[in-house]
Motif scaffolding. Structure first.
Motif, PDB file in Angstrom:
ATOM      1  N   PRO A  37       8.988   6.968   1.145  1.00 58.64           N
ATOM      2  CA  PRO A  37       8.040   6.182   0.361  1.00 58.64           C
ATOM      3  C   PRO A  37       7.102   5.364   1.258  1.00 58.64           C
ATOM      4  CG  PRO A  37      10.235   5.233   0.219  1.00 58.64           C
ATOM      5  CD  PRO A  37      10.381   6.555   0.893  1.00 58.64           C
ATOM      6  N   GLU A  38       5.867   5.224   0.811  1.00 56.99           N
ATOM      7  CA  GLU A  38       4.843   4.574   1.628  1.00 56.99           C
ATOM      8  C   GLU A  38       3.836   3.872   0.725  1.00 56.99           C
ATOM      9  OE1 GLU A  38       1.782   5.913   5.269  1.00 56.99           O
ATOM     10  OE2 GLU A  38       2.673   7.404   3.919  1.00 56.99           O
ATOM     11  N   VAL A  39       3.351   2.740   1.180  1.00 53.02           N
ATOM     12  CA  VAL A  39       2.275   2.033   0.482  1.00 53.02           C
ATOM     13  C   VAL A  39       1.046   2.057   1.386  1.00 53.02           C
ATOM     14  CG1 VAL A  39       1.472  -0.193  -0.387  1.00 53.02           C
ATOM     15  CG2 VAL A  39       3.806   0.563  -0.872  1.00 53.02           C
ATOM     16  N   LEU A  40      -0.042   2.567   0.858  1.00 55.65           N
ATOM     17  CA  LEU A  40      -1.293   2.647   1.606  1.00 55.65           C
ATOM     18  C   LEU A  40      -2.200   1.492   1.183  1.00 55.65           C
ATOM     19  CD1 LEU A  40      -1.989   6.483   1.208  1.00 55.65           C
ATOM     20  CD2 LEU A  40      -0.651   5.323   2.977  1.00 55.65           C
ATOM     21  N   ILE A  41      -2.743   0.795   2.153  1.00 62.25           N
ATOM     22  CA  ILE A  41      -3.655  -0.307   1.865  1.00 62.25           C
ATOM     23  C   ILE A  41      -4.975  -0.069   2.597  1.00 62.25           C
ATOM     24  CG2 ILE A  41      -1.746  -1.926   1.567  1.00 62.25           C
ATOM     25  CD1 ILE A  41      -2.407  -3.066   4.333  1.00 62.25           C
ATOM     26  N   ALA A  42      -5.973  -0.865   2.269  1.00 64.70           N
ATOM     27  CA  ALA A  42      -7.270  -0.831   2.955  1.00 64.70           C
ATOM     28  C   ALA A  42      -7.733  -2.272   3.087  1.00 64.70           C
ATOM     29  CB  ALA A  42      -8.279   0.012   2.180  1.00 64.70           C
ATOM     30  N   SER A  43      -7.381  -2.895   4.204  1.00 62.48           N
ATOM     31  CA  SER A  43      -7.743  -4.300   4.386  1.00 62.48           C
ATOM     32  C   SER A  43      -9.254  -4.483   4.428  1.00 62.48           C
ATOM     33  CB  SER A  43      -7.106  -4.843   5.666  1.00 62.48           C
ATOM     34  OG  SER A  43      -7.494  -4.069   6.794  1.00 62.48           O
TER      35      SER A  43
END
Length: 359
Positions: free
Chosen positions: A104-110
């Motif tokens: 499982p992974e959470v992708l973000i875009a700061s």
């Protein structure tokens, strides 16, 4: 013997005028405070678009858990896999993504917004606890040994520049951009007579001002990324879209049109521009309304050209171009309406007369 010097008594301002002026100034201060404080005080995330991928059962469990703990905060969009989620983030269709499965992974875009990235990072921690609890329960039910700890990875797909790691530089640049466009329109309206001359002044000012600001933000401070000339075009068009409406309205109704800058651009459009916070943080539809005005369109476009070249920025380009062209047309109308193309005073009205020109 010299005659006594007469004493000149300056008439006092009537008490009624003093009272009225005080009330008006108090109302102006109240409006200014409301305009700038209201978005921050009422800000709350709602309907933030986030992608989710993975097995149906796992997706349903996670989305239900998030909706229960933080109702109406996230708006989930199903995508096929991690690659599709990355594409959606790079096109600014979503702020991030939750990818479920064996890893499982959470992708973000700061670069999209640091506050939303922080929110999704917090969800990653809760997700890790939920995933491990489910795995432990499943193993216990099957009589199997406790499984190894499952870590939820957080990946920043579109990070901020190392020269602006918190995104404060990009956010802070928007207010001077709005002020620069507004002051440019006001000074041009006051210092230059003739609507067509003002059109030329707006074009030159926007082009040169855009070059200077891009050089500072990109070349000096390094808060902008991407193609220099695309950034220049965005900033120059933003300056024109803010300055031109002021000169255009002045060409039609006179110097009273200068109020377009402080009232429309600064007090109304800037607080709902979404420059300091995502438009989804603003109550109701105000965040979307703000994108139809130059400050909002400029803030969105500058972030797109700096960090999201794959995003569809056509709406922001069209908004800025529409305000610029429409305002310049007002100047042209004002030019033919008043002969000299300026406010209806004697100097402006006769400025283009052959006799006046000859003199």
């Amino acid at each position: 013997m010299a005659a006594p010097t007469p004493v000149i008594h300056t008439p006092h301002t009537p008490v009624r005028r003093v009272g009225v002026l005080s009330l008006v100034l108090a109302a102006v201060v109240a409006v200014i405070v409301l305009a700038f404080a209201w978005p921050s005080v009422t800000a709350a995330p709602h309907d933030l678009p986030v992608a989710v991928a993975g097995p149906d059962q796992a997706v349903d469990a996670v989305t239900d858990a998030v909706a229960e703990k933080q109702p109406d905060v996230l708006e989930f969009t199903r995508v096929d896999d991690r690659d599709a989620a990355v594409v959606a983030i790079e096109k600014r269709e979503v702020y991030g993504a939750i990818v479920l499965g064996d890893a499982p992974e959470v992708l973000i875009a700061s670069a999209a917004n640091a506050s939303v990235a922080q929110l999704l990072t917090g969800i990653a921690g809760a997700l890790e606890g939920q995933v491990n609890a489910q795995a432990a329960a499943g193993a216990a039910a099957a009589g199997a040994p406790a499984p190894a700890h499952i870590a939820v990875t957080v990946t920043d797909v579109v990070p901020l520049a190392s020269t602006d790691p918190r995104g404060t530089g990009l956010t802070a640049a928007m207010f001077p951009l709005v002020m620069g466009g507004m002051l440019g329109g006001i000074v041009i309206s006051l210092a230059i007579i003739g609507a067509m001359r003002r059109v030329l002044a707006v074009v030159v000012y926007s082009a040169v001002g855009g070059l200077v600001l891009t050089g500072i933000l990109d070349g000096w401070f390094g808060v902008l990324q991407g193609d220099f000339w695309v950034q220049w075009a965005a900033i120059a068009l933003a300056l024109a879209a803010i300055a031109a409406p002021i000169t255009g309205v002045v060409a039609l109704i006179g110097r009273a049109g200068i109020a377009v800058g402080p009232i429309v651009m600064l007090l109304f459009a800037n607080p709902i521009s979404g420059a300091a916070m995502p438009r989804e943080f603003l109550p109701g539809a105000w965040g979307q309304i703000g994108q139809w005005f130059p400050p909002g369109a400029a803030a969105n476009l500058l972030r797109d050209v700096a960090y999201f070249p794959d995003a569809d920025a056509s709406f922001s380009w069209l908004v800025l171009a529409g305000w610029t062209v429409g305002a310049l047309l007002l100047s042209v109308i004002g030019h033919f309406r008043t002969a000299g193309g300026a406010e209806p005073d004697e100097l402006a009205t006769h400025e283009d007369d052959p006799v006046a020109a000859a003199v």
